[in-house]
Design a protein around this motif. Structure first.
Motif, PDB file in Angstrom:
ATOM      1  N   THR A  84       0.842  -1.186   0.000  1.00 43.41           N
ATOM      2  CA  THR A  84       0.000   0.000   0.000  1.00 43.41           C
ATOM      3  C   THR A  84       0.880   1.241   0.000  1.00 43.41           C
ATOM      4  O   THR A  84       1.832   1.339   0.761  1.00 43.41           O
ATOM      5  N   GLN A  85       0.516   2.205  -0.851  1.00 43.08           N
ATOM      6  CA  GLN A  85       1.288   3.437  -0.961  1.00 43.08           C
ATOM      7  C   GLN A  85       0.629   4.610  -0.237  1.00 43.08           C
ATOM      8  O   GLN A  85       1.305   5.549   0.166  1.00 43.08           O
ATOM      9  N   THR A 121     -10.747  20.174  -0.982  1.00 44.43           N
ATOM     10  CA  THR A 121      -9.319  19.904  -0.870  1.00 44.43           C
ATOM     11  C   THR A 121      -9.072  18.613  -0.094  1.00 44.43           C
ATOM     12  O   THR A 121     -10.001  18.011   0.440  1.00 44.43           O
ATOM     13  N   VAL A 122      -7.823  18.212  -0.037  1.00 43.79           N
ATOM     14  CA  VAL A 122      -7.358  17.111   0.810  1.00 43.79           C
ATOM     15  C   VAL A 122      -6.034  17.533   1.440  1.00 43.79           C
ATOM     16  O   VAL A 122      -5.346  18.405   0.915  1.00 43.79           O
ATOM     17  N   GLN A 123      -5.694  16.912   2.543  1.00 47.67           N
ATOM     18  CA  GLN A 123      -4.384  17.088   3.179  1.00 47.67           C
ATOM     19  C   GLN A 123      -3.557  15.854   2.840  1.00 47.67           C
ATOM     20  O   GLN A 123      -4.026  14.733   3.025  1.00 47.67           O
ATOM     21  N   VAL A 124      -2.357  16.050   2.326  1.00 49.48           N
ATOM     22  CA  VAL A 124      -1.466  14.935   1.999  1.00 49.48           C
ATOM     23  C   VAL A 124      -0.230  15.063   2.867  1.00 49.48           C
ATOM     24  O   VAL A 124       0.418  16.119   2.893  1.00 49.48           O
ATOM     25  N   LYS A 125       0.095  13.974   3.572  1.00 46.82           N
ATOM     26  CA  LYS A 125       1.256  13.993   4.471  1.00 46.82           C
ATOM     27  C   LYS A 125       2.238  12.898   4.091  1.00 46.82           C
ATOM     28  O   LYS A 125       1.852  11.743   3.925  1.00 46.82           O
ATOM     29  N   ALA A 150       7.457   9.993   6.176  1.00 47.19           N
ATOM     30  CA  ALA A 150       8.907   9.926   6.359  1.00 47.19           C
ATOM     31  C   ALA A 150       9.502  11.330   6.494  1.00 47.19           C
ATOM     32  O   ALA A 150      10.322  11.592   7.356  1.00 47.19           O
ATOM     33  N   GLY A 151       9.088  12.229   5.628  1.00 44.84           N
ATOM     34  CA  GLY A 151       9.622  13.585   5.649  1.00 44.84           C
ATOM     35  C   GLY A 151       8.819  14.533   6.505  1.00 44.84           C
ATOM     36  O   GLY A 151       9.206  15.667   6.708  1.00 44.84           O
ATOM     37  N   GLU A 152       7.683  14.043   6.995  1.00 42.58           N
ATOM     38  CA  GLU A 152       6.776  14.832   7.816  1.00 42.58           C
ATOM     39  C   GLU A 152       6.360  16.123   7.129  1.00 42.58           C
ATOM     40  O   GLU A 152       6.059  17.124   7.765  1.00 42.58           O
ATOM     41  N   LYS A 153       6.312  16.096   5.807  1.00 43.25           N
ATOM     42  CA  LYS A 153       5.862  17.242   5.021  1.00 43.25           C
ATOM     43  C   LYS A 153       4.365  17.077   4.780  1.00 43.25           C
ATOM     44  O   LYS A 153       3.903  15.985   4.427  1.00 43.25           O
ATOM     45  N   LYS A 208      -0.581  14.671  -7.822  1.00 42.98           N
ATOM     46  CA  LYS A 208       0.402  15.077  -6.812  1.00 42.98           C
ATOM     47  C   LYS A 208       0.916  13.876  -6.024  1.00 42.98           C
ATOM     48  O   LYS A 208       2.115  13.783  -5.736  1.00 42.98           O
ATOM     49  N   VAL A 209       0.026  12.946  -5.687  1.00 43.22           N
ATOM     50  CA  VAL A 209       0.448  11.743  -4.958  1.00 43.22           C
ATOM     51  C   VAL A 209       1.426  10.946  -5.801  1.00 43.22           C
ATOM     52  O   VAL A 209       2.444  10.467  -5.306  1.00 43.22           O
ATOM     53  N   ARG A 210       1.143  10.808  -7.075  1.00 40.83           N
ATOM     54  CA  ARG A 210       2.062  10.088  -7.968  1.00 40.83           C
ATOM     55  C   ARG A 210       3.431  10.767  -7.977  1.00 40.83           C
ATOM     56  O   ARG A 210       4.463  10.106  -7.905  1.00 40.83           O
ATOM     57  N   GLU A 211       3.466  12.104  -8.044  1.00 38.28           N
ATOM     58  CA  GLU A 211       4.726  12.852  -8.013  1.00 38.28           C
ATOM     59  C   GLU A 211       5.466  12.618  -6.695  1.00 38.28           C
ATOM     60  O   GLU A 211       6.682  12.402  -6.685  1.00 38.28           O
ATOM     61  N   MET A 212       4.734  12.667  -5.595  1.00 37.17           N
ATOM     62  CA  MET A 212       5.359  12.465  -4.286  1.00 37.17           C
ATOM     63  C   MET A 212       5.913  11.048  -4.156  1.00 37.17           C
ATOM     64  O   MET A 212       7.008  10.849  -3.631  1.00 37.17           O
ATOM     65  N   LEU A 213       5.177  10.062  -4.637  1.00 42.56           N
ATOM     66  CA  LEU A 213       5.654   8.674  -4.582  1.00 42.56           C
ATOM     67  C   LEU A 213       6.920   8.499  -5.424  1.00 42.56           C
ATOM     68  O   LEU A 213       7.840   7.781  -5.019  1.00 42.56           O
TER      69      LEU A 213
END
Length: 105
Positions: A1-2, A70-74, A77-80, A92-97
């Protein structure tokens, strides 16, 4: 799971439907995701589950996010954490992954 899709507050049945819908949207886009099944999952338990399961990203929705679209994405690991339009969540999730994957190489 991602990605783990979580929620805070709100009407329990509605929030569960929102978690399920967002998780399904992510899966349709090829992003492995899951969500809590109880109607009122506790945020602390959801985050502990994500950390113990090695799930790198958590998306949180609440009444405020629903009203703003909107959504909050955390990144655990980086706590960003960032807030973004719900319609941009998959991209955006794909970019972050991808950034997380490159960081781990």
């Amino acid at each position: 799971t991602q990605v783990l899709v979580t929620s805070i507050g709100g009407e329990p049945g509605r929030m569960r439907k929102e978690r399920m819908a967002l998780s399904a949207q992510l899966r349709r886009e090829g992003i492995a995701s899951e969500h809590a099944f109880p109607e009122r999952p506790r945020q602390e338990k959801q985050l502990k589950y994500a950390l113990s399961s090695g799930i790198p990203l958590v998306i949180t929705i609440g009444e405020d996010e629903l009203s703003k679209g909107t959504v909050q994405v955390k990144d655990l690991a980086g706590e960003k954490q960032l807030e973004l339009p719900r319609e941009d969540a998959c991209v955006k999730v794909r970019e972050m992954l991808e950034m997380l994957r490159k960081r781990d190489i």
